[in-house]
Structures are given as C-alpha cells and as structure tokens.
Design an enzyme around this catalytic site. Sequence first.
Site, mmCIF file in Angstrom:
data_model
loop_
_atom_site.group_PDB
_atom_site.id
_atom_site.type_symbol
_atom_site.label_atom_id
_atom_site.label_comp_id
_atom_site.label_asym_id
_atom_site.label_seq_id
_atom_site.Cartn_x
_atom_site.Cartn_y
_atom_site.Cartn_z
ATOM 1 N N HIS A 108 -62.985 -4.060 -42.252
ATOM 2 C CA HIS A 108 -62.352 -5.378 -42.229
ATOM 3 C C HIS A 108 -63.096 -6.296 -41.270
ATOM 4 C CE1 HIS A 108 -60.775 -3.447 -38.622
ATOM 5 N NE2 HIS A 108 -60.392 -4.640 -38.185
ATOM 6 N N ASP A 110 -61.708 -9.381 -38.608
ATOM 7 C CA ASP A 110 -60.415 -9.678 -37.994
ATOM 8 C C ASP A 110 -59.789 -10.938 -38.587
ATOM 9 O OD1 ASP A 110 -60.523 -7.495 -36.251
ATOM 10 O OD2 ASP A 110 -61.668 -8.629 -34.756
ATOM 11 N N HIS A 263 -66.054 -4.330 -39.501
ATOM 12 C CA HIS A 263 -66.088 -3.180 -38.598
ATOM 13 C C HIS A 263 -65.026 -2.167 -38.992
ATOM 14 C CE1 HIS A 263 -63.349 -6.086 -36.706
ATOM 15 N NE2 HIS A 263 -62.721 -5.053 -36.154
ATOM 16 N N ARG A 278 -58.570 -6.618 -26.965
ATOM 17 C CA ARG A 278 -59.393 -7.588 -27.694
ATOM 18 C C ARG A 278 -58.903 -9.010 -27.475
ATOM 19 N NH1 ARG A 278 -58.590 -7.405 -33.850
ATOM 20 N NH2 ARG A 278 -57.226 -9.176 -33.407
#
Length: 309
Positions: A108, A110, A263, A278
């Site tokens: 995916h 983000d 990623h 994150r």
Amino acid sequence: MSEAALIDRIIPCSDVVKRAARIGAEIRNIKLSGDLPSHTIAAINSLLLVHKVIFFRDQDHLDDAEQERFGIRLGKLVPHPTIDSIEGTTSIIEFDSARGGSRADVWHADGTFIAAYPKISVLRAIVIPPFGGDTVWSNTTAAYLDLPLPLQRLADELWAVHTNGFEYAGKARVREIDKKHFDEVFTRTIFETEHPIVRVLPETGERALVLGDVVQRFVDIGKRDGQKLFELFQSHITAPENTVRWTWQAGDLAIWDNRATQHYAVNDYGDQHRVVRRATIDGDVPVSVDGRSSVTRLKVTKQPPMEAT
C-alpha cells in the site's frame, strides 16, 4: 553549479549509500532535528526525489516532539483520517504489535483512500525485535517505466477506486485484535476515492503507478477483468528488482515519497514486540496524464452501535 554538485557540498556523496539500484539510500553523518539549516532540508528533499526512500541510523535523540519538528520542515503535518494521533502531537500515530492495527502486511501507499493523501511519511523505530519486522518499499515510477509502451498507454487511461473498507480479512493474517481495530477504528469513517492509476509528479514530471491493496475496483471495468488488470500492474510494482528491504534498528528513521512508492511491513516476527511511530506530511490531489484530478466519491461515518436497554 549543477544541483548534484550543490547537494554534494551539503551532503557528500560518500555519506549517501545506495541500498538498491532502483530505490533506497542510507544517509549517514546527519543528526536530524527541526533546527537543521534550510539548505540541508533542501538537500534531503532532493535526495528523496531521487531515491524515493531514505534511511537514517542512530537517531535515538528524537522523541515525538522532535520527530514532528523535523517533519514540519518537509511540509505541513497532517493527521490520519480515522486513527487518533498520539496525545500532544499533530500527526504521529503508533504501530505497537501488542495492539490492534499494527501489522501493515499488505502492499500500500499511506492513505490513498482519500484524495490528497500524504506526500511524505516519516517513520521512527522505537522497539525492534531481534529478528524479523523488516519493511520493504517499491518504486512505482520505475514500475511504470518497466511497462511495455502499449501497457503504459492503457495505464494512462485507467482509474481505480481506493477505499479503507477493503477486503482486509482476505488480504492479511488477521488476529482478533486487528479485526476489531479495523472494524471500530480504521473504518469508523468509510472513504471511497477515484484515482488515476498513473499520476504525474509535479517536481520531476515522472509518472507513478497508484495502486495497492486498498484498490476496490477499476472504474467502468468489470470485477474479473479489473482483478486481472490489477494483478498485471501490481506485479510490476512489487517485482523484486523494484524494491528495497530495510532491517530496522531502534533509533532508525525512514522517510519516503508516498506518491512514488508502496511499502509492506513484513509480518515475520511472531509475538515479539515491535513499536514504530509515523508522522505524515500533507499531499496534493493527484493529477492524471490528461490533467484530471482525483476525487472522493464517498465519505460515510458509521453510526455507533446502540446500547442494549
């Protein structure tokens, strides 16, 4: 003086160590902070455009506040659409393997279920298990260039619907706490957004494939044909030659261009403890090859369940 020469004066080539031919570089001998000079931030941004994901070891001095102070130098911090930020921060969310929703073991980028999904993600390693828990990134601009010209032309015309209400249970190894987090937190508001499957990056003019496992369907294409097209294009994205794998150490920090990568967090560490945090930088709405912009078609907040009387 060329841009490459200017970058080399700020961050010497000897401190930029490529990790794979098509994606990824480790940047050495920099202590990240919100106080870095503007020319150093500009050099980091330039290296990010070239390498798509860049890694920094030994950043143990960073805490949540300093991670955000550094992140805001790259752009406007933006919170996750459905997951609450850590208290006292604007955008930081935590992935703690002891809690639900921590194992992002699907390919995916983000937040692609919204129109202006994040431009940059900044991930800091807090607790890393002694084995396992790597993350793999892929270069979606290199994947586009690998397509034969007829497939590039086809991709240029296609659009797909991305949603956070994707078939999670069928795409990941799901623990009960992960399913609960998915149902009650991650999908508390359902988004469906139409993106071109090829977006043009404004800084470089590169074309990047926009797909990933949150794709629900292709626009104006039946389910069976759409699935075959998805597998065809996604297989170019995840081809090993287009990827880089990072073995984390506590104190590491990774920054990636979320518009030009996908990623996958490898779920191979069992019950060991893994914690990363994150921050995300606001992005712009993707623009297709023919100049059309992505659009969110659906945004529905779930009603909380009624209490028993």
